[in-house]
Scaffold this motif. Structure first.
Motif, mmCIF file in Angstrom:
data_model
loop_
_atom_site.group_PDB
_atom_site.id
_atom_site.type_symbol
_atom_site.label_atom_id
_atom_site.label_comp_id
_atom_site.label_asym_id
_atom_site.label_seq_id
_atom_site.Cartn_x
_atom_site.Cartn_y
_atom_site.Cartn_z
ATOM 1 N N ILE A 88 47.099 35.628 32.384
ATOM 2 C CA ILE A 88 47.034 34.496 33.315
ATOM 3 C C ILE A 88 45.612 34.305 33.822
ATOM 4 C CG2 ILE A 88 47.824 33.678 35.566
ATOM 5 C CD1 ILE A 88 50.476 35.141 35.010
ATOM 6 N N ALA A 89 44.943 35.419 34.152
ATOM 7 C CA ALA A 89 43.562 35.323 34.640
ATOM 8 C C ALA A 89 42.635 34.754 33.568
ATOM 9 C CB ALA A 89 43.077 36.699 35.093
ATOM 10 N N SER A 90 42.844 35.144 32.325
ATOM 11 C CA SER A 90 42.016 34.616 31.234
ATOM 12 C C SER A 90 42.156 33.105 31.141
ATOM 13 C CB SER A 90 42.419 35.267 29.909
ATOM 14 O OG SER A 90 42.182 36.660 29.932
ATOM 15 N N CYS A 91 43.398 32.625 31.257
ATOM 16 C CA CYS A 91 43.620 31.176 31.214
ATOM 17 C C CYS A 91 42.956 30.472 32.400
ATOM 18 C CB CYS A 91 45.117 30.883 31.197
ATOM 19 S SG CYS A 91 45.926 31.351 29.645
ATOM 20 N N GLU A 92 43.022 31.089 33.569
ATOM 21 C CA GLU A 92 42.407 30.474 34.748
ATOM 22 C C GLU A 92 40.889 30.428 34.613
ATOM 23 O OE1 GLU A 92 44.084 28.940 36.724
ATOM 24 O OE2 GLU A 92 46.083 29.803 36.825
ATOM 25 N N ILE A 93 40.297 31.455 34.037
ATOM 26 C CA ILE A 93 38.847 31.467 33.855
ATOM 27 C C ILE A 93 38.432 30.404 32.848
ATOM 28 C CG2 ILE A 93 36.954 32.853 32.898
ATOM 29 C CD1 ILE A 93 38.127 35.259 34.311
ATOM 30 N N ASP A 94 39.247 30.212 31.792
ATOM 31 C CA ASP A 94 38.946 29.164 30.822
ATOM 32 C C ASP A 94 38.914 27.781 31.479
ATOM 33 O OD1 ASP A 94 38.681 30.954 28.780
ATOM 34 O OD2 ASP A 94 40.704 30.662 27.980
ATOM 35 N N ARG A 95 39.667 27.632 32.554
ATOM 36 C CA ARG A 95 39.699 26.351 33.279
ATOM 37 C C ARG A 95 38.729 26.339 34.459
ATOM 38 N NH1 ARG A 95 46.322 25.594 33.708
ATOM 39 N NH2 ARG A 95 46.746 25.585 31.454
ATOM 40 N N ASP A 96 37.881 27.364 34.551
ATOM 41 C CA ASP A 96 36.924 27.497 35.656
ATOM 42 C C ASP A 96 37.620 27.585 37.010
ATOM 43 O OD1 ASP A 96 34.656 27.507 34.042
ATOM 44 O OD2 ASP A 96 34.551 25.309 33.996
ATOM 45 N N ARG A 97 38.817 28.148 37.009
ATOM 46 C CA ARG A 97 39.540 28.363 38.268
ATOM 47 C C ARG A 97 39.452 29.852 38.606
ATOM 48 N NH1 ARG A 97 45.261 25.410 37.465
ATOM 49 N NH2 ARG A 97 45.556 26.435 39.488
ATOM 50 N N PHE A 98 38.258 30.257 39.042
ATOM 51 C CA PHE A 98 38.004 31.676 39.271
ATOM 52 C C PHE A 98 38.784 32.221 40.468
ATOM 53 C CE2 PHE A 98 34.441 30.591 36.580
ATOM 54 C CZ PHE A 98 34.273 31.736 35.807
ATOM 55 N N GLY A 99 39.063 31.382 41.442
ATOM 56 C CA GLY A 99 39.826 31.847 42.602
ATOM 57 C C GLY A 99 41.226 32.273 42.210
ATOM 58 N N ALA A 100 41.916 31.441 41.401
ATOM 59 C CA ALA A 100 43.253 31.803 40.930
ATOM 60 C C ALA A 100 43.192 33.029 40.022
ATOM 61 C CB ALA A 100 43.881 30.628 40.189
ATOM 62 N N ALA A 101 42.126 33.135 39.232
ATOM 63 C CA ALA A 101 41.969 34.307 38.373
ATOM 64 C C ALA A 101 41.799 35.571 39.208
ATOM 65 C CB ALA A 101 40.774 34.117 37.446
ATOM 66 N N ALA A 102 41.067 35.470 40.307
ATOM 67 C CA ALA A 102 40.872 36.631 41.176
ATOM 68 C C ALA A 102 42.194 37.099 41.774
ATOM 69 C CB ALA A 102 39.873 36.293 42.279
ATOM 70 N N VAL A 103 43.049 36.144 42.144
ATOM 71 C CA VAL A 103 44.371 36.510 42.678
ATOM 72 C C VAL A 103 45.184 37.253 41.623
ATOM 73 C CG1 VAL A 103 46.550 35.595 43.540
ATOM 74 C CG2 VAL A 103 44.388 34.615 44.333
ATOM 75 N N ALA A 104 45.169 36.741 40.382
ATOM 76 C CA ALA A 104 45.920 37.396 39.301
ATOM 77 C C ALA A 104 45.371 38.784 39.018
ATOM 78 C CB ALA A 104 45.869 36.533 38.036
ATOM 79 N N MET A 105 44.048 38.925 38.983
ATOM 80 C CA MET A 105 43.461 40.235 38.694
ATOM 81 C C MET A 105 43.707 41.222 39.834
ATOM 82 S SD MET A 105 42.421 40.173 35.677
ATOM 83 C CE MET A 105 41.844 41.855 35.801
ATOM 84 N N GLN A 106 43.751 40.749 41.052
ATOM 85 C CA GLN A 106 44.055 41.640 42.175
ATOM 86 C C GLN A 106 45.465 42.203 42.043
ATOM 87 O OE1 GLN A 106 41.890 42.618 44.732
ATOM 88 N NE2 GLN A 106 43.549 44.091 45.034
ATOM 89 N N ARG A 107 46.394 41.383 41.597
ATOM 90 C CA ARG A 107 47.759 41.859 41.374
ATOM 91 C C ARG A 107 47.805 42.848 40.216
ATOM 92 N NH1 ARG A 107 50.867 35.985 41.928
ATOM 93 N NH2 ARG A 107 50.639 35.793 44.219
ATOM 94 N N ALA A 108 46.990 42.610 39.198
ATOM 95 C CA ALA A 108 46.939 43.555 38.078
ATOM 96 C C ALA A 108 46.399 44.903 38.535
ATOM 97 C CB ALA A 108 46.075 42.981 36.957
ATOM 98 N N VAL A 109 45.347 44.895 39.336
ATOM 99 C CA VAL A 109 44.756 46.146 39.832
ATOM 100 C C VAL A 109 45.759 46.923 40.671
ATOM 101 C CG1 VAL A 109 43.030 47.058 41.439
ATOM 102 C CG2 VAL A 109 42.365 45.376 39.717
ATOM 103 N N GLN A 110 46.552 46.236 41.469
ATOM 104 C CA GLN A 110 47.550 46.912 42.292
ATOM 105 C C GLN A 110 48.569 47.671 41.440
ATOM 106 O OE1 GLN A 110 49.155 43.671 44.566
ATOM 107 N NE2 GLN A 110 47.428 43.621 46.012
ATOM 108 N N ARG A 111 48.812 47.211 40.231
ATOM 109 C CA ARG A 111 49.812 47.835 39.361
ATOM 110 C C ARG A 111 49.234 48.923 38.462
ATOM 111 N NH1 ARG A 111 51.214 43.236 41.180
ATOM 112 N NH2 ARG A 111 53.386 42.528 41.304
ATOM 113 N N ASP A 112 47.921 48.991 38.340
ATOM 114 C CA ASP A 112 47.280 50.046 37.548
ATOM 115 C C ASP A 112 45.896 50.303 38.137
ATOM 116 O OD1 ASP A 112 46.824 51.923 35.625
ATOM 117 O OD2 ASP A 112 46.548 50.520 33.969
ATOM 118 N N PRO A 113 45.829 50.979 39.285
ATOM 119 C CA PRO A 113 44.566 51.060 40.035
ATOM 120 C C PRO A 113 43.489 51.928 39.396
ATOM 121 C CG PRO A 113 46.272 52.369 41.096
ATOM 122 C CD PRO A 113 46.946 51.597 40.004
ATOM 123 N N HIS A 114 43.809 52.684 38.350
ATOM 124 C CA HIS A 114 42.806 53.550 37.726
ATOM 125 C C HIS A 114 42.318 52.996 36.391
ATOM 126 C CE1 HIS A 114 43.609 56.551 40.783
ATOM 127 N NE2 HIS A 114 44.905 56.426 40.542
#
Length: 673
Positions: free
Chosen positions: A579-605
């Protein structure tokens, strides 16, 4: 009894037996299914197989009159051990903080445990167990046929891109895994060729398959598997003492030797990819076909010898002295040959070569590789796992976390996923309890094979013991456990060997209420066991679609499939990366940051997730420095991770956004958790 009733009863018995025999082919079918899905390495196929086995076991509880008829004390102990191991694997997500990494490991352990218990609930029956061996042997031969076609005739059926240029890996995609599977196949087929208990057709087909499976093993250039094969055959011959050993040897040894001599790995079949490979491959295929046919015909001609060998038995008083004399003579000859060849010096040299951690020599290729004993960096891998164990001897780092521990602590820039040792990796990830539980289950399986290796079925179980020992040793220096296609046969046949025979003595009347409660309870437990692996399988299937669509540039379809993957299993971080990759392709970095933050929460290492979060935050004008620094600390030897703090240094929002525009965003892969 009326004639019509007798006929109906006979018809029912025949169809019941056919049903049993079809059930015995299940391990072979699963072997083929997983082998053609990268050996079951990715979580989808293994989880699907585990869910299916749980359903099969639920049906047995629901429909069988005595669903636990074959259960023995040894089976209860082994099932408890592997069951607790699976539970401990799942529980480890509590301290690893990554459910997504624990779930694939749990599915593997669950599949092995279900196979062990299911075939252990069936009453012990040598004839049915032989059908299990037939099915597994046929499955391995089918895999080897596909592998050889991909190697020898790559343009006739397969895409040449499937073929590794130097070593045979298709369809399991890992040469050492295909090597140990071929090694097991050599043992199964050689046993059938040397058997007097199996039908003539099985002996002939087994002999014909030996050159084919041996050539597959040879082309993998897998040193461990190739060395294990002759050692395991010796164990089988000594312990099993098959009556038709002479017939099998005459049919298979010369034909296999010719096939291997013609198909040298140093030829253009392995190095002239792809044009020269096709030309040489056709020649090798013709020689191999002739060797397969010759082995089968020789075995047909030697069938009368089997009858003579079966009748020609020594008198009972002479058996032990003759056997003892033959054993002593063989030992003397082996010792004499070993002394003449200076085997002690060779062993000492090879051991020193294996334990030498300073590997300055280039990697050997072709036939030279088979004579090399270099560990190829395994000690570095083991040291990292052992350090993880020393930090927490009871719990370890958590199931599936070796790759994150390696990235953070690796002494070299090599990229690896596993510790190349089942026992060391389990010790590092799950601590002493995890390793102890796994070893108990494996030891009980081998003990069952050894216990059964007597009487008329001695050769069969001696072969299973030899094959089990080969797997156990090879798993200690490679990652066979992560490839269920090469492992499930051990647990299925182990359960069948632990089962007790049907008891014919008169039993006390059954308490129907208790039996109904047992059946209902067992079926409900099995149905509950279906849920977790089914969710993993469904999520992986949708995630695979998402990765494919993303690679094709179809972001809308990729995002939709990623959301479906999350609906099946929200604990996974990788769909959020799509999802973040798709958001970055559309230059929607804010939405990508939200998606990546959720990803980090699920695999913090996972350093890649922190790095992706840094890129997304920088593009959105948010401070990326904490995420970039975390990525560098989690993988200090990776150039991309190490450069992240420099790339996003300073406190200038415009500079962050400019850096994000040119920073690489790591695309998700199929194997991501």
């Amino acid at each position: 009894m009326p004639k019509e009733a007798t006929t109906n009863a006979s018809w029912l018995r025949q169809h019941e037996e056919l049903g049993w025999l079809a059930l015995m082919l299940l391990p072979g079918l699963l072997t083929v299914f997983l082998a053609f899905r990268s050996g079951g390495f990715y979580p989808g196929a293994t989880s699907l197989a585990a869910a299916e086995m749980a359903l099969v076991l639920a049906l047995r509880f629901a429909l069988a009159k005595r669903p636990l008829q074959g259960v023995s004390k040894a089976l209860i102990a082994a099932t408890a051990a592997i069951g607790l191991f699976a539970a401990w694997t799942l529980i480890s997500a509590e301290w690893s903080e990554s459910v997504s990494r624990a779930l694939p490991a749990y599915s593997r352990a669950l599949l092995c445990g279900l196979l062990l218990f299911f075939f252990g609930t069936l009453p012990f029956n040598p004839r049915r167990l032989r059908w299990m061996v037939y099915g597994i042997a046929a499955a391995i031969v089918a895999v080897c046929v596909a592998a050889l076609i991909a190697r020898l005739l790559p343009e006739t059926i397969f895409d040449p891109a499937l073929v590794d240029e130097t070593r045979l890996a298709y369809p399991l995609t890992y040469w050492n895994a295909l090597g140990i599977l071929s090694c097991i196949g050599v043992l199964f087929c050689a046993h059938l060729a040397c058997s007097t208990q199996d039908p003539p057709l099985a002996r002939v087909l087994g002999a014909a398959a030996v050159p084919l499976v041996s050539l597959t093993l040879y082309y993998t250039l897998s040193r461990g598997a190739i060395w294990a094969a002759p050692a395991a055959l010796v164990v089988y011959a000594v312990l099993g003492r098959p009556r038709a050993l002479l017939s099998g040897a005459i049919a298979t040894i010369p034909t296999t030797a010719i096939a291997l001599a013609v198909a040298s790995p140093s030829s253009t079949v392995t190095e002239g990819y792809p044009q020269a490979m096709v030309s040489s491959g056709e020649d090798v295929a013709m020689v191999l076909g002739a060797c397969v046919l010759a082995a089968g015909l020789l075995r047909v001609c030697l069938l009368p010898l089997d009858g003579w060998l079966l009748r020609a038995s020594l008198p009972q008083p002479l058996r032990r002295p003759v056997f003892a004399g033959a054993t002593v003579t063989a030992l003397v000859l082996v010792l004499a040959a070993g002394t003449a060849a200076d085997v002690p010096h060779v062993v000492k040299t090879k051991y020193g070569e294996f334990t030498d951690r300073v590997e300055t020599a280039p990697e050997s290729r072709g036939e030279d590789r088979l004579l090399s004993a270099r560990s190829q960096g395994r000690f570095e891998l083991w040291d990292v796992a052992l350090d993880s164990y020393r930090e927490d001897k009871l719990r370890g780092s958590g199931a599936g976390t070796y790759v994150t521990v390696w990235n953070e602590n690796r002494p070299s820039p090599n990229k690896v996923l596993n510790a190349h040792s089942l026992y060391v990796e389990v010790l590092g990830e799950l601590g002493l309890p995890g390793l102890a539980l796994l070893l108990i289950a494996i030891a009980l399986i081998l003990g069952a094979f050894a216990y059964r290796a007597r009487g008329p079925d001695r050769a069969l179980f001696a072969m299973l013991l030899a094959a089990g020992l080969a797997w156990v040793v090879h798993a200690g220096v490679d990652w066979d456990w992560q490839m269920p296609a090469v492992t499930l046969w051990l647990f299925a046949l182990g359960g069948a060997a632990m089962a007790r025979s049907r008891r014919w003595r008169r039993r006390r009347p059954r308490n129907q209420l208790k039996m109904t409660a047992l059946q209902a309870g067992g079926a409900i437990v099995c149905l509950l066991l279906v849920l977790t692996p089914a969710r993993v399988a469904l999520s992986q299937a949708r995630y695979s679609v998402a990765v494919d669509e993303l690679g094709a540039g179809h972001c809308g379809a990729a995002r939709s499939a990623a959301n479906e993957a999350l609906s099946a299993l929200d604990e996974r971080p990788s769909p959020y990366v799509v999802i973040a990759s798709c958001e970055i392709d559309r230059d929607r970095f804010g939405a990508a940051a939200v998606a990546m933050q959720r990803a980090v929460q699920r695999d913090p290492h996972n350093w890649e997730l922190h790095y992706g979060l840094a890129v997304a935050r920088a593009g959105a004008g948010l401070d990326p420095r904490a995420a970039a620094g975390r990525a560098a600390r989690l993988n200090p030897r990776d150039e991309v991770a190490r450069s992240a703090p420099r790339r996003f240094r300073g406190a200038n929002r415009d500079a962050w956004q400019q850096a994000a525009e040119v920073a690489p965003f790591l695309a998700p892969e199929l194997g991501d958790p």
